[in-house]
Enzyme design. Structure first.
Site, short mmCIF file in Angstrom:
data_model
loop_
_atom_site.label_atom_id
_atom_site.label_comp_id
_atom_site.label_asym_id
_atom_site.label_seq_id
_atom_site.Cartn_x
_atom_site.Cartn_y
_atom_site.Cartn_z
N SER A 145 0.82 -1.21 0.00
CA SER A 145 0.00 0.00 0.00
C SER A 145 0.85 1.26 0.00
CB SER A 145 -0.91 0.00 1.23
OG SER A 145 -1.59 1.24 1.36
N TYR B 241 -0.85 6.32 -5.33
CA TYR B 241 -1.79 7.43 -5.46
C TYR B 241 -1.01 8.61 -6.03
CZ TYR B 241 -5.19 5.13 -2.35
OH TYR B 241 -6.10 4.27 -1.78
N THR C 208 -4.15 3.59 -8.16
CA THR C 208 -5.51 3.58 -7.61
C THR C 208 -6.18 4.90 -7.95
OG1 THR C 208 -4.86 2.05 -5.86
CG2 THR C 208 -6.87 3.34 -5.50
N LYS D 266 -6.41 0.46 -10.83
CA LYS D 266 -7.29 -0.13 -9.81
C LYS D 266 -8.45 0.82 -9.51
CE LYS D 266 -7.09 -2.00 -5.08
NZ LYS D 266 -8.04 -1.09 -4.38
N HIS E 127 -12.85 -0.33 -3.88
CA HIS E 127 -12.06 0.11 -2.74
C HIS E 127 -12.52 -0.56 -1.45
CE1 HIS E 127 -9.01 3.41 -2.08
NE2 HIS E 127 -9.21 3.01 -0.83
#
Length: 390
Positions: free
Chosen positions: A134, A157, A183, A255, A279
């Site tokens: 992550s 991100y 994402t 994603k 999510h």
């Protein structure tokens, strides 16, 4: 139990029952399915952290649907097939894994266990699968890379300060990460009301040390929403995929795709893969369960790029259904966190192994000796069942 209640008549019945139930739970021993790890995690974690991991957006309708939608898809087993040997192995972007089960990017593993993402990565390596680290991990890109030899992808991100993404991409490349998972479903953070009530405060992210300094106001509850709104780039759009491709040689997976229209655009801009995801129901509530939109996305891309999938996977039968509907592999999020909270690295390994064992059994009972033998004809959706009744 009646005998015990009579012998202890001087105590309140409710206390006796709870004590007996606790003793019974201890007698039961090890969890036998993934769902039981959630209860172990609930007992192990402070309420604030458990709610952070387990909760969804607003009414949590999609959170429930992500799990319950699988119950409306039936399996159509085939018989008299040689299933004396079951091969669950597959490849993801050319990397062979033991089963079509990856570890999804989930935030802040150190809130669940002191070793955090390093323990999760070791479990991934032991299970011969891929971990997606992550962006909001509590261990750095480097710490996880040094901690194990698993194949790792890095979730990305894009913040308003684009140089942050560029630096993190370079660090991921230097440390052997094999792909980026961009994402794209979070231009803003949705309302997670449990976090607001608990006044959940986002810990500082070690990957961003020296890159970003921000103190978000938490007077009105959780500071997570304020933090996201001050940092996330709400202007990110399709043309920015070219910018990202210009700063890295790593394959890019996107994603957060939930429609055929966006799947087509993703294929057109040249991503290496698509992840069907809402999510974990933590963003826009009242979207469809991901299993309900998977086939739409698969049909839209027509094999041009691989389609991966996450959302609500709790059983090997869930994985089988996703594969039958066109996913190349699934990603699991909350079950990993619950296993980590309950038993550390060993708990994560148990969770993955349980899902592998259940998938293997489902394949055997459905007449599928290998993953490639799982086809669309092995499942029947609710719509198909209702149509057959007309």
């Amino acid at each position: 139990s009646i005998f015990l209640l009579r012998r202890c008549s001087g105590y309140p019945v409710c206390v006796i029952f709870k004590s007996f139930q606790f003793s019974l739970d201890k007698m039961v021993g090890e969890p036998v399915n993934v769902n039981e790890f959630q209860e172990l995690a609930r007992e192990a974690l402070p309420k604030m952290y458990y709610d952070f991991y387990a909760g969804g957006a607003e009414d949590q309708y999609t959170l429930k649907e992500n799990v319950e939608a699988y119950h409306r898809i039936m399996i159509r087993p085939r018989i008299l097939v040689d299933v004396s040997r079951i091969d669950m192995s597959t490849t993801v972007l050319g990397y062979k894994i033991s089963a079509p089960i990856l570890i999804a990017p989930t935030a802040l593993h150190k809130l669940a266990h002191p070793e955090g993402e390093v323990a999760t990565a070791r479990a991934a390596a032991a299970c011969k699968t891929i971990m997606v680290l992550s962006f909001t991990s509590s261990c750095t890109v480097e710490e996880v890379a040094y901690g194990c030899n698993a194949v790792r992808f890095f979730q990305l991100y894009v913040y308003k300060k684009r140089n942050i993404a560029a630096v993190l991409v370079q660090r991921a490349e230097r440390n052997g990460y094999k792909a980026l998972v961009l994402t794209v479903d979070s231009p803003r953070l949705d309302r997670r009301e449990a976090d607001i009530k608990n006044k959940m405060v986002a810990p500082r992210l070690k990957n961003l040390e020296g890159l970003l300094s921000i103190e978000a106001d938490s007077d009105n509850g959780s500071n997570l929403e304020a933090y996201a709104n001050e940092t996330m780039d709400a202007s990110l759009c399709w043309k920015d995929i070219e910018w990202l491709k210009s700063i890295t040689n790593l394959p890019i997976l996107i994603k957060g795709v939930l429609t055929g229209e966006d799947a087509i655009k993703a294929a057109e801009v040249g991503v290496a893969g698509i992840m069907v995801s809402n999510h974990g129901a933590r963003q826009l509530d009242y979207t469809d369960a991901t299993i309900n939109v998977l086939e739409e996305v698969v049909h839209a891309v027509r094999g041009r790029v691989p389609v991966f999938f996450d959302g609500g996977v709790r059983r090997g039968t869930d994985i089988f259904k996703a594969l039958a509907l066109g996913a190349q592999a699934v990603l699991i999020g909350r079950p990993v966190i619950f296993g980590l909270a309950a038993k550390g690295e060993y708990g994560v390994r148990q969770v993955i192994q349980m899902l592998k064992d259940e998938l293997e059994l489902t394949m055997a009972l459905s007449g599928c000796p290998s993953v490639k033998d799982i086809t669309r004809r092995h499942v029947r959706t609710e719509r198909e069942r209702l149509h057959a009744m007309l």
